[in-house]
Design a protein around this motif. Structure first.
Motif, PDB file in Angstrom:
ATOM      1  N   PRO A 167       4.681  16.912  14.673  1.00 17.33           N
ATOM      2  CA  PRO A 167       3.971  16.976  13.391  1.00 17.33           C
ATOM      3  C   PRO A 167       4.799  16.317  12.282  1.00 17.33           C
ATOM      4  O   PRO A 167       6.026  16.239  12.381  1.00 17.33           O
ATOM      5  N   ALA A 168       4.121  15.875  11.245  1.00 16.98           N
ATOM      6  CA  ALA A 168       4.812  15.246  10.116  1.00 16.98           C
ATOM      7  C   ALA A 168       3.976  15.431   8.858  1.00 16.98           C
ATOM      8  O   ALA A 168       2.754  15.548   8.929  1.00 16.98           O
ATOM      9  N   VAL A 169       4.629  15.461   7.726  1.00 16.77           N
ATOM     10  CA  VAL A 169       3.956  15.587   6.430  1.00 16.77           C
ATOM     11  C   VAL A 169       4.500  14.510   5.496  1.00 16.77           C
ATOM     12  O   VAL A 169       5.569  13.950   5.736  1.00 16.77           O
ATOM     13  N   PRO A 170       3.764  14.217   4.407  1.00 19.52           N
ATOM     14  CA  PRO A 170       4.247  13.199   3.463  1.00 19.52           C
ATOM     15  C   PRO A 170       5.505  13.656   2.729  1.00 19.52           C
ATOM     16  O   PRO A 170       5.805  14.852   2.652  1.00 19.52           O
ATOM     17  N   THR A 171       6.198  12.710   2.146  1.00 21.70           N
ATOM     18  CA  THR A 171       7.332  13.021   1.282  1.00 21.70           C
ATOM     19  C   THR A 171       7.482  11.907   0.258  1.00 21.70           C
ATOM     20  O   THR A 171       6.680  10.971   0.226  1.00 21.70           O
ATOM     21  N   TRP A 172       8.494  12.036  -0.570  1.00 20.94           N
ATOM     22  CA  TRP A 172       8.799  11.020  -1.581  1.00 20.94           C
ATOM     23  C   TRP A 172      10.283  10.714  -1.471  1.00 20.94           C
ATOM     24  O   TRP A 172      11.121  11.613  -1.601  1.00 20.94           O
ATOM     25  N   ASN A 173      10.618   9.486  -1.210  1.00 24.26           N
ATOM     26  CA  ASN A 173      12.015   9.079  -1.162  1.00 24.26           C
ATOM     27  C   ASN A 173      12.444   8.552  -2.529  1.00 24.26           C
ATOM     28  O   ASN A 173      11.641   7.944  -3.253  1.00 24.26           O
ATOM     29  N   TYR A 174      13.723   8.746  -2.866  1.00 24.48           N
ATOM     30  CA  TYR A 174      14.169   8.337  -4.202  1.00 24.48           C
ATOM     31  C   TYR A 174      15.691   8.299  -4.270  1.00 24.48           C
ATOM     32  O   TYR A 174      16.394   8.863  -3.425  1.00 24.48           O
ATOM     33  N   VAL A 175      16.159   7.645  -5.309  1.00 21.77           N
ATOM     34  CA  VAL A 175      17.569   7.688  -5.692  1.00 21.77           C
ATOM     35  C   VAL A 175      17.612   8.032  -7.176  1.00 21.77           C
ATOM     36  O   VAL A 175      16.886   7.443  -7.978  1.00 21.77           O
ATOM     37  N   ALA A 176      18.447   9.000  -7.546  1.00 20.56           N
ATOM     38  CA  ALA A 176      18.538   9.411  -8.947  1.00 20.56           C
ATOM     39  C   ALA A 176      19.913   9.996  -9.218  1.00 20.56           C
ATOM     40  O   ALA A 176      20.552  10.564  -8.325  1.00 20.56           O
ATOM     41  N   VAL A 177      20.353   9.864 -10.467  1.00 18.63           N
ATOM     42  CA  VAL A 177      21.609  10.487 -10.873  1.00 18.63           C
ATOM     43  C   VAL A 177      21.403  11.231 -12.188  1.00 18.63           C
ATOM     44  O   VAL A 177      20.601  10.832 -13.034  1.00 18.63           O
ATOM     45  N   HIS A 178      22.119  12.341 -12.319  1.00 23.16           N
ATOM     46  CA  HIS A 178      22.165  13.109 -13.556  1.00 23.16           C
ATOM     47  C   HIS A 178      23.569  12.957 -14.126  1.00 23.16           C
ATOM     48  O   HIS A 178      24.553  13.288 -13.466  1.00 23.16           O
ATOM     49  N   LEU A 179      23.652  12.448 -15.359  1.00 21.82           N
ATOM     50  CA  LEU A 179      24.932  12.234 -16.020  1.00 21.82           C
ATOM     51  C   LEU A 179      25.030  13.182 -17.210  1.00 21.82           C
ATOM     52  O   LEU A 179      24.232  13.093 -18.154  1.00 21.82           O
ATOM     53  N   HIS A 180      25.988  14.103 -17.175  1.00 21.41           N
ATOM     54  CA  HIS A 180      26.222  15.011 -18.294  1.00 21.41           C
ATOM     55  C   HIS A 180      27.207  14.319 -19.233  1.00 21.41           C
ATOM     56  O   HIS A 180      28.291  13.903 -18.810  1.00 21.41           O
ATOM     57  N   CYS A 181      26.835  14.207 -20.504  1.00 21.95           N
ATOM     58  CA  CYS A 181      27.567  13.331 -21.414  1.00 21.95           C
ATOM     59  C   CYS A 181      27.804  13.975 -22.774  1.00 21.95           C
ATOM     60  O   CYS A 181      26.997  14.775 -23.248  1.00 21.95           O
ATOM     61  N   THR A 182      28.904  13.593 -23.396  1.00 19.43           N
ATOM     62  CA  THR A 182      29.065  13.808 -24.821  1.00 19.43           C
ATOM     63  C   THR A 182      28.623  12.529 -25.528  1.00 19.43           C
ATOM     64  O   THR A 182      28.675  11.438 -24.955  1.00 19.43           O
ATOM     65  N   VAL A 183      28.166  12.669 -26.762  1.00 18.85           N
ATOM     66  CA  VAL A 183      27.528  11.562 -27.470  1.00 18.85           C
ATOM     67  C   VAL A 183      28.314  11.201 -28.721  1.00 18.85           C
ATOM     68  O   VAL A 183      28.737  12.082 -29.478  1.00 18.85           O
ATOM     69  N   ASP A 206      17.277  10.230 -33.132  1.00 17.71           N
ATOM     70  CA  ASP A 206      18.680  10.632 -33.218  1.00 17.71           C
ATOM     71  C   ASP A 206      18.815  12.000 -33.874  1.00 17.71           C
ATOM     72  O   ASP A 206      19.684  12.803 -33.502  1.00 17.71           O
ATOM     73  N   VAL A 207      17.940  12.275 -34.853  1.00 17.20           N
ATOM     74  CA  VAL A 207      17.964  13.576 -35.529  1.00 17.20           C
ATOM     75  C   VAL A 207      17.391  14.650 -34.624  1.00 17.20           C
ATOM     76  O   VAL A 207      17.933  15.766 -34.528  1.00 17.20           O
ATOM     77  N   LEU A 208      16.285  14.338 -33.932  1.00 18.92           N
ATOM     78  CA  LEU A 208      15.673  15.314 -33.024  1.00 18.92           C
ATOM     79  C   LEU A 208      16.644  15.735 -31.930  1.00 18.92           C
ATOM     80  O   LEU A 208      16.710  16.902 -31.539  1.00 18.92           O
ATOM     81  N   HIS A 209      17.415  14.772 -31.425  1.00 15.15           N
ATOM     82  CA  HIS A 209      18.388  15.056 -30.366  1.00 15.15           C
ATOM     83  C   HIS A 209      19.682  15.662 -30.908  1.00 15.15           C
ATOM     84  O   HIS A 209      20.508  16.127 -30.115  1.00 15.15           O
ATOM     85  N   ARG A 210      19.868  15.630 -32.226  1.00 20.65           N
ATOM     86  CA  ARG A 210      21.125  16.072 -32.846  1.00 20.65           C
ATOM     87  C   ARG A 210      22.308  15.351 -32.188  1.00 20.65           C
ATOM     88  O   ARG A 210      23.283  15.961 -31.763  1.00 20.65           O
ATOM     89  N   LEU A 211      22.215  14.036 -32.123  1.00 19.95           N
ATOM     90  CA  LEU A 211      23.242  13.258 -31.440  1.00 19.95           C
ATOM     91  C   LEU A 211      24.582  13.283 -32.178  1.00 19.95           C
ATOM     92  O   LEU A 211      25.603  12.883 -31.622  1.00 19.95           O
ATOM     93  N   ASP A 212      24.570  13.755 -33.402  1.00 18.36           N
ATOM     94  CA  ASP A 212      25.816  13.831 -34.164  1.00 18.36           C
ATOM     95  C   ASP A 212      26.451  15.217 -34.097  1.00 18.36           C
ATOM     96  O   ASP A 212      27.424  15.500 -34.800  1.00 18.36           O
ATOM     97  N   SER A 213      25.919  16.101 -33.234  1.00 16.65           N
ATOM     98  CA  SER A 213      26.346  17.501 -33.235  1.00 16.65           C
ATOM     99  C   SER A 213      27.521  17.775 -32.306  1.00 16.65           C
ATOM    100  O   SER A 213      28.110  18.855 -32.362  1.00 16.65           O
ATOM    101  N   GLY A 214      27.839  16.832 -31.425  1.00 20.15           N
ATOM    102  CA  GLY A 214      28.889  17.080 -30.450  1.00 20.15           C
ATOM    103  C   GLY A 214      28.419  17.847 -29.230  1.00 20.15           C
ATOM    104  O   GLY A 214      29.214  18.138 -28.322  1.00 20.15           O
ATOM    105  N   ARG A 215      27.144  18.186 -29.194  1.00 20.12           N
ATOM    106  CA  ARG A 215      26.614  18.889 -28.020  1.00 20.12           C
ATOM    107  C   ARG A 215      26.532  17.953 -26.821  1.00 20.12           C
ATOM    108  O   ARG A 215      26.421  16.752 -26.954  1.00 20.12           O
ATOM    109  N   GLU A 216      26.535  18.554 -25.642  1.00 15.67           N
ATOM    110  CA  GLU A 216      26.382  17.782 -24.422  1.00 15.67           C
ATOM    111  C   GLU A 216      24.912  17.451 -24.202  1.00 15.67           C
ATOM    112  O   GLU A 216      24.027  18.278 -24.463  1.00 15.67           O
TER     113      GLU A 216
END
Length: 226
Positions: free
Chosen positions: A96-112, A65-75
């Motif tokens: 022709p075809a090549v390999p790939t990686w399929n995925y599902v992901a979300v990025h959530l920008h948050c205040t803490v 919690d200190v490393l992240h400065r979760l009390d700082s109000g930063r995003e």
């Protein structure tokens, strides 16, 4: 995230569902010295009234919690990874075809918001209940309350309020339906790379394509950041 509109998740309900069912996340913040800090942790989606921003609960072990400065109000940035897996070009029956990686992901920008000890303990208890509920003999924190309250002092609970989000579902949308069906079949049964949950996501995506919808629409202020 990959800048391809074909993979954009636009439905907030779909994002909420991903968080609800794949609650292992990566929290990324910027430390005082400018270096990025990342922690891996479980999160819970809070029930919020319709139309209100997403809110999540989680906890980190001290001193993160200190490393992240979760009390700082930063995003901070929370990354939630859904089903993902390797896709072999040998499954395509297409060249022709090549390999790939399929995925599902979300990025959530948050205040803490850091939580007081009593609410932090409730987050820990709710997290245990969330994952123990399917066990034949669930273990609850009240069963080991003295021990649980002692070690809970080493955790810091927090609430994340989502200010904006971006989601991507890369599920072979660029391939003909017949090819996508072959990839799904392989992901269901391949000896080395089977990923049934990813196959299920791809089937759902094909259903949305057949219906001519991506599953809904996003709020303009919450999605769309590359």
């Amino acid at each position: 995230m990959i800048d391809n509109p074909d993979y954009e998740i636009e439905d907030e309900a779909r994002v909420r569902d991903l968080v609800r069912h794949h609650g292992w996340a990566t929290l990324v913040s910027v430390a005082d010295d400018g270096a990025p800090v990342a922690s891996h942790l479980p999160v819970l989606l809070e029930d919020t009234p319709h139309g209100e921003p997403m809110s999540l609960l989680g906890h980190v072990g001290r001193p993160d919690d200190v490393l992240h400065r979760l009390d700082s109000g930063r995003e901070s940035l929370l990354i939630v990874q859904g089903p993902h897996g390797y896709v072999s070009p040998g499954w395509y029956d297409l060249t022709p075809a090549v390999p790939t990686w399929n995925y599902v992901a979300v990025h959530l920008h948050c205040t803490v918001e850091l939580l007081a000890p009593a609410e932090s303990y409730r987050v820990l208890s709710d997290t245990v209940d969330r994952y123990e509920s399917v066990m034949p003999h669930p273990v609850r924190l009240p069963h080991v309350e003295e021990y649980a309250r002692r070690i809970a002092k080493g955790a810091a609970g927090f609430r994340l309020r989502v200010t904006r989000w971006q989601g991507k579902a890369k599920l072979s949308q660029d391939k003909p339906r017949a090819v996508a069906e072959r990839v799904i079949a392989a992901l269901e049964a391949d000896e080395h790379y089977a990923k049934p949950t990813l196959a299920a996501e791809m089937r759902a995506e094909l259903g949305r394509r057949s219906a001519g919808t991506d599953g809904g629409s996003a709020g303009g202020s919450t999605g769309g950041e590359a």
